[in-house]
Design an enzyme around this catalytic site. Sequence first.
Site, mmCIF file in Angstrom:
data_model
loop_
_atom_site.group_PDB
_atom_site.id
_atom_site.type_symbol
_atom_site.label_atom_id
_atom_site.label_comp_id
_atom_site.label_asym_id
_atom_site.label_seq_id
_atom_site.Cartn_x
_atom_site.Cartn_y
_atom_site.Cartn_z
ATOM 1 N N VAL A 248 0.873 -0.998 0.056
ATOM 2 C CA VAL A 248 0.042 -0.029 -0.021
ATOM 3 C C VAL A 248 0.923 1.497 -0.099
ATOM 4 O O VAL A 248 1.983 1.305 0.548
ATOM 5 C CB VAL A 248 -1.056 0.062 1.306
ATOM 6 C CG1 VAL A 248 -1.892 -1.149 1.152
ATOM 7 C CG2 VAL A 248 -0.061 -0.185 2.579
ATOM 8 N N CYS A 249 0.310 2.201 -0.319
ATOM 9 C CA CYS A 249 1.053 3.427 -0.380
ATOM 10 C C CYS A 249 1.435 3.965 0.897
ATOM 11 O O CYS A 249 0.558 3.886 1.927
ATOM 12 C CB CYS A 249 0.247 4.725 -1.234
ATOM 13 S SG CYS A 249 0.286 4.585 -3.078
ATOM 14 N N PRO A 250 2.558 4.493 1.292
ATOM 15 C CA PRO A 250 3.825 5.234 0.374
ATOM 16 C C PRO A 250 4.549 4.014 -0.058
ATOM 17 O O PRO A 250 5.439 4.367 -0.670
ATOM 18 C CB PRO A 250 4.122 6.186 0.964
ATOM 19 C CG PRO A 250 4.148 5.885 2.588
ATOM 20 C CD PRO A 250 2.792 5.085 2.818
#
Length: 83
Positions: A15-17
Amino acid sequence: MTSKSDHQLDITQEVCPITFVKAKLAVERMAPGEVLVIRLQGDEPLRNVPRSLTELGHRILDLGPAPGESEGGVHVLRVEKIG
């Protein structure tokens, strides 16, 4: 989509970041002109990873659904390291 690549990275489970961090580190380890194929999934990585790599000066060669995947599934991003 052409298939030439020098390196591969799968961030479909991230998942981001973290997606961008892993992509950035992979590109940093490459020589200029080499191509990295990144498998990614989800709206946020699809927007942020290509944009961020472009902002760092690298070239996006193509981005599209992985073979056999729909628009909402896994995508393949090909990026060339510049400089």
